[in-house]
Design a protein around this motif. Structure first.
Motif, PDB file in Angstrom:
ATOM      1  N   THR A  39      85.079   7.288  75.057  1.00  0.00           N
ATOM      2  CA  THR A  39      85.140   8.480  74.202  1.00  0.00           C
ATOM      3  C   THR A  39      85.420   8.085  72.759  1.00  0.00           C
ATOM      4  O   THR A  39      84.810   8.624  71.825  1.00  0.00           O
ATOM      5  N   CYS A  40      86.344   7.145  72.573  1.00  0.00           N
ATOM      6  CA  CYS A  40      86.639   6.664  71.216  1.00  0.00           C
ATOM      7  C   CYS A  40      85.403   6.040  70.574  1.00  0.00           C
ATOM      8  O   CYS A  40      85.131   6.259  69.386  1.00  0.00           O
ATOM      9  N   ARG A  41      84.666   5.270  71.347  1.00  0.00           N
ATOM     10  CA  ARG A  41      83.462   4.634  70.803  1.00  0.00           C
ATOM     11  C   ARG A  41      82.428   5.691  70.405  1.00  0.00           C
ATOM     12  O   ARG A  41      81.748   5.550  69.376  1.00  0.00           O
ATOM     13  N   GLU A  42      82.301   6.737  71.217  1.00  0.00           N
ATOM     14  CA  GLU A  42      81.370   7.813  70.867  1.00  0.00           C
ATOM     15  C   GLU A  42      81.800   8.515  69.581  1.00  0.00           C
ATOM     16  O   GLU A  42      80.959   8.840  68.726  1.00  0.00           O
ATOM     17  N   ILE A  43      83.099   8.734  69.449  1.00  0.00           N
ATOM     18  CA  ILE A  43      83.604   9.354  68.220  1.00  0.00           C
ATOM     19  C   ILE A  43      83.303   8.466  67.020  1.00  0.00           C
ATOM     20  O   ILE A  43      82.872   8.948  65.961  1.00  0.00           O
ATOM     21  N   LEU A  44      83.505   7.161  67.173  1.00  0.00           N
ATOM     22  CA  LEU A  44      83.235   6.235  66.071  1.00  0.00           C
ATOM     23  C   LEU A  44      81.754   6.218  65.708  1.00  0.00           C
ATOM     24  O   LEU A  44      81.403   6.136  64.527  1.00  0.00           O
ATOM     25  N   ARG A  45      80.879   6.309  66.719  1.00  0.00           N
ATOM     26  CA  ARG A  45      79.442   6.356  66.419  1.00  0.00           C
ATOM     27  C   ARG A  45      79.096   7.634  65.650  1.00  0.00           C
ATOM     28  O   ARG A  45      78.305   7.609  64.695  1.00  0.00           O
ATOM     29  N   ASP A  46      79.687   8.745  66.072  1.00  0.00           N
ATOM     30  CA  ASP A  46      79.458   9.999  65.343  1.00  0.00           C
ATOM     31  C   ASP A  46      79.981   9.902  63.910  1.00  0.00           C
ATOM     32  O   ASP A  46      79.340  10.391  62.968  1.00  0.00           O
ATOM     33  N   LEU A  47      81.129   9.276  63.746  1.00  0.00           N
ATOM     34  CA  LEU A  47      81.712   9.139  62.407  1.00  0.00           C
ATOM     35  C   LEU A  47      80.839   8.270  61.514  1.00  0.00           C
ATOM     36  O   LEU A  47      80.694   8.551  60.318  1.00  0.00           O
ATOM     37  N   ASP A  48      80.267   7.204  62.076  1.00  0.00           N
ATOM     38  CA  ASP A  48      79.365   6.358  61.282  1.00  0.00           C
ATOM     39  C   ASP A  48      78.176   7.166  60.774  1.00  0.00           C
ATOM     40  O   ASP A  48      77.758   7.040  59.614  1.00  0.00           O
ATOM     41  N   THR A  49      77.619   8.007  61.655  1.00  0.00           N
ATOM     42  CA  THR A  49      76.486   8.842  61.253  1.00  0.00           C
ATOM     43  C   THR A  49      76.896   9.832  60.159  1.00  0.00           C
ATOM     44  O   THR A  49      76.176  10.023  59.166  1.00  0.00           O
ATOM     45  N   LEU A  50      78.054  10.454  60.339  1.00  0.00           N
ATOM     46  CA  LEU A  50      78.517  11.433  59.357  1.00  0.00           C
ATOM     47  C   LEU A  50      78.865  10.775  58.021  1.00  0.00           C
ATOM     48  O   LEU A  50      78.636  11.359  56.955  1.00  0.00           O
ATOM     49  N   MET A  51      79.412   9.565  58.079  1.00  0.00           N
ATOM     50  CA  MET A  51      79.706   8.857  56.837  1.00  0.00           C
ATOM     51  C   MET A  51      78.429   8.571  56.059  1.00  0.00           C
ATOM     52  O   MET A  51      78.393   8.701  54.822  1.00  0.00           O
ATOM     53  N   ALA A  52      77.358   8.181  56.775  1.00  0.00           N
ATOM     54  CA  ALA A  52      76.078   7.946  56.105  1.00  0.00           C
ATOM     55  C   ALA A  52      75.556   9.245  55.481  1.00  0.00           C
ATOM     56  O   ALA A  52      75.035   9.242  54.362  1.00  0.00           O
ATOM     57  N   HIS A  53      75.716  10.349  56.203  1.00  0.00           N
ATOM     58  CA  HIS A  53      75.257  11.636  55.670  1.00  0.00           C
ATOM     59  C   HIS A  53      76.095  12.053  54.461  1.00  0.00           C
ATOM     60  O   HIS A  53      75.552  12.567  53.465  1.00  0.00           O
ATOM     61  N   ALA A  54      77.411  11.828  54.532  1.00  0.00           N
ATOM     62  CA  ALA A  54      78.280  12.161  53.397  1.00  0.00           C
ATOM     63  C   ALA A  54      77.926  11.312  52.175  1.00  0.00           C
ATOM     64  O   ALA A  54      77.965  11.800  51.043  1.00  0.00           O
ATOM     65  N   THR A  55      77.564  10.054  52.412  1.00  0.00           N
ATOM     66  CA  THR A  55      77.143   9.187  51.312  1.00  0.00           C
ATOM     67  C   THR A  55      75.853   9.696  50.684  1.00  0.00           C
ATOM     68  O   THR A  55      75.698   9.713  49.457  1.00  0.00           O
ATOM     69  N   PHE A  56      74.905  10.147  51.531  1.00  0.00           N
ATOM     70  CA  PHE A  56      73.661  10.728  51.022  1.00  0.00           C
ATOM     71  C   PHE A  56      73.950  11.969  50.175  1.00  0.00           C
ATOM     72  O   PHE A  56      73.373  12.137  49.086  1.00  0.00           O
ATOM     73  N   VAL A  57      74.834  12.837  50.665  1.00  0.00           N
ATOM     74  CA  VAL A  57      75.181  14.047  49.911  1.00  0.00           C
ATOM     75  C   VAL A  57      75.822  13.670  48.577  1.00  0.00           C
ATOM     76  O   VAL A  57      75.526  14.257  47.537  1.00  0.00           O
ATOM     77  N   PHE A  58      76.707  12.669  48.616  1.00  0.00           N
ATOM     78  CA  PHE A  58      77.365  12.212  47.389  1.00  0.00           C
ATOM     79  C   PHE A  58      76.341  11.715  46.374  1.00  0.00           C
ATOM     80  O   PHE A  58      76.414  12.050  45.178  1.00  0.00           O
ATOM     81  N   GLU A  59      75.363  10.932  46.830  1.00  0.00           N
ATOM     82  CA  GLU A  59      74.346  10.402  45.921  1.00  0.00           C
ATOM     83  C   GLU A  59      73.460  11.523  45.375  1.00  0.00           C
ATOM     84  O   GLU A  59      73.077  11.502  44.196  1.00  0.00           O
ATOM     85  N   LYS A  60      73.139  12.510  46.220  1.00  0.00           N
ATOM     86  CA  LYS A  60      72.310  13.612  45.743  1.00  0.00           C
ATOM     87  C   LYS A  60      73.061  14.461  44.729  1.00  0.00           C
ATOM     88  O   LYS A  60      72.468  14.935  43.747  1.00  0.00           O
ATOM     89  N   ILE A  61      74.365  14.669  44.959  1.00  0.00           N
ATOM     90  CA  ILE A  61      75.164  15.418  43.980  1.00  0.00           C
ATOM     91  C   ILE A  61      75.158  14.700  42.638  1.00  0.00           C
ATOM     92  O   ILE A  61      74.973  15.317  41.581  1.00  0.00           O
ATOM     93  N   ASN A  62      75.336  13.379  42.671  1.00  0.00           N
ATOM     94  CA  ASN A  62      75.314  12.613  41.422  1.00  0.00           C
ATOM     95  C   ASN A  62      73.950  12.699  40.741  1.00  0.00           C
ATOM     96  O   ASN A  62      73.862  12.813  39.505  1.00  0.00           O
ATOM     97  N   PHE A  63      72.870  12.642  41.556  1.00  0.00           N
ATOM     98  CA  PHE A  63      71.527  12.768  40.981  1.00  0.00           C
ATOM     99  C   PHE A  63      71.359  14.120  40.294  1.00  0.00           C
ATOM    100  O   PHE A  63      70.839  14.204  39.172  1.00  0.00           O
ATOM    101  N   LEU A  64      71.799  15.193  40.966  1.00  0.00           N
ATOM    102  CA  LEU A  64      71.657  16.525  40.386  1.00  0.00           C
ATOM    103  C   LEU A  64      72.537  16.700  39.159  1.00  0.00           C
ATOM    104  O   LEU A  64      72.147  17.384  38.199  1.00  0.00           O
ATOM    105  N   LEU A  65      73.722  16.095  39.182  1.00  0.00           N
ATOM    106  CA  LEU A  65      74.580  16.148  37.995  1.00  0.00           C
ATOM    107  C   LEU A  65      73.888  15.477  36.810  1.00  0.00           C
ATOM    108  O   LEU A  65      73.863  16.018  35.696  1.00  0.00           O
ATOM    109  N   ASN A  66      73.304  14.304  37.053  1.00  0.00           N
ATOM    110  CA  ASN A  66      72.593  13.603  35.980  1.00  0.00           C
ATOM    111  C   ASN A  66      71.369  14.393  35.526  1.00  0.00           C
ATOM    112  O   ASN A  66      71.069  14.457  34.327  1.00  0.00           O
TER     113      ASN A  66
END
Length: 319
Positions: free
Chosen positions: A218-245
């Motif tokens: 269960t912990c490993r599944e949670i960590l896999r989900d977190l890795d996916t969400l971290m990548a998505h959060a990074t994408f959102v962060f980069e898009k926000i910066n792009f739109l700000l610029n």
């Protein structure tokens, strides 16, 4: 308002108990999960009398060092994890101190949190499957990850709306869109903080439950989900910066266009101003003073001197 809630495990399900003040001691002893919200001194003392060294001090809860947030004390595992909630229209994070041992889970927090509220609702309906305090904690973490995923999706939808306004609507109020992007960036930062903290919490648990393979998976599944969400959060962060610029770039373009208009107007009206200045002098020796057509000649000269720079700019493609 101080609140103490107790939960018991019955036939593989988590059930909330009705806490009666005259039987609090009995409920606490039987509970598999004790949840303290904004506990007062009397409630903390009641817990500490039954379960010594189970509750952290208020100062310890907010420590950021991993050695202070995740540690082992006898049979107890201590995990201090960040949870997301909204206050005054903005995302905030609150630290929840968990104390886990084979008999029970104790959680201490200062504010009401959506993940705990939803877990209580699911427990009332018999939807939380758990047969040990560790599985209760895993269920809370899974609910937390699901909530963070939902918040990221909502954030991304809001970002798409702002993106359409910034990139496609030329009449949009970019100052307002900059404010929206700043709020979205702050929200994304709070979500990323919770995701990283949950990764640390889950990794700590994974290292100390090696004798329980189901919970480890269960912990490993949670960590896999977190890795996916971290990548998505990074994408959102980069898009926000792009739109700000992009928004700042469009604002600069608009300002440059305004300055360009003023600059051209200044250049166009400079020669007529020079002509008017010359013929505004009143020296007796000026030969044009006696010309019958001196006045219309000066006006024509001013018009020609104004049109000539304009035609030159048009020829160069600067307009």
């Amino acid at each position: 308002m101080p609140v103490i809630r107790t939960f018991a495990l019955e036939t593989g399900k988590l059930r909330e108990q009705e806490v009666e003040s005259n039987a609090l001691h009995t409920h606490l002893e039987r509970a598999s999960w004790i949840d303290l919200q904004d506990a007062d001194t009397a409630e903390r003392q009641a817990i500490e009398q039954l379960f010594p060294q189970s509750l952290p001090d208020a100062d310890e809860v907010e420590e950021i060092e991993s050695s202070a947030r995740y540690f082992v004390e006898g049979d107890d595992l201590h995990v201090h994890s960040l949870f997301l909630y909204q206050s005054e229209g903005r995302f905030r994070t609150a630290t929840v101190a968990f104390t886990l041992n084979p008999q029970r889970l104790i959680s201490t927090r200062d504010v009401e949190l959506p993940d705990f509220r939803l877990t209580r609702l699911r427990a009332r309906r018999g939807w939380v499957e758990a047969s040990s305090p560790l599985q209760v904690l895993m269920a809370l973490f899974e609910q937390k990850v699901d909530n963070l995923a939902d918040q990221l999706e909502d954030l991304h939808r809001s970002l798409e709306q702002v993106s359409n306004e910034v990139l496609e609507n030329r009449d949009a109020d970019l100052g307002e869109q900059l404010d929206c992007l700043a709020k979205l960036e702050d929200s994304n930062g709070q979500i990323r903080l919770c995701l990283m903290d949950t990764q640390r919490s889950t990794s700590f648990l994974l290292r100390h439950i090696r004798q329980q393979p189901a919970e480890m998976e269960t912990c490993r599944e949670i960590l896999r989900d977190l890795d996916t969400l971290m990548a998505h959060a990074t994408f959102v962060f980069e898009k926000i910066n792009f739109l700000l610029n992009a928004a700042q770039g469009f604002i600069n373009i608009r300002q440059n266009q305004i300055i360009k208009i003023f600059s051209i107007a200044a250049v166009v009206f400079l020669p007529p101003t020079l002509v008017g200045t010359v013929y505004g002098m009143n020296f007796h020796s000026m030969p044009e003073l006696d010309w019958a057509f001196g006045y219309p000649m000066a006006l024509g000269l001013m018009v020609v001197s104004a049109i000539s720079p304009y035609l030159f700019f048009k020829h160069k493609g600067w307009l």
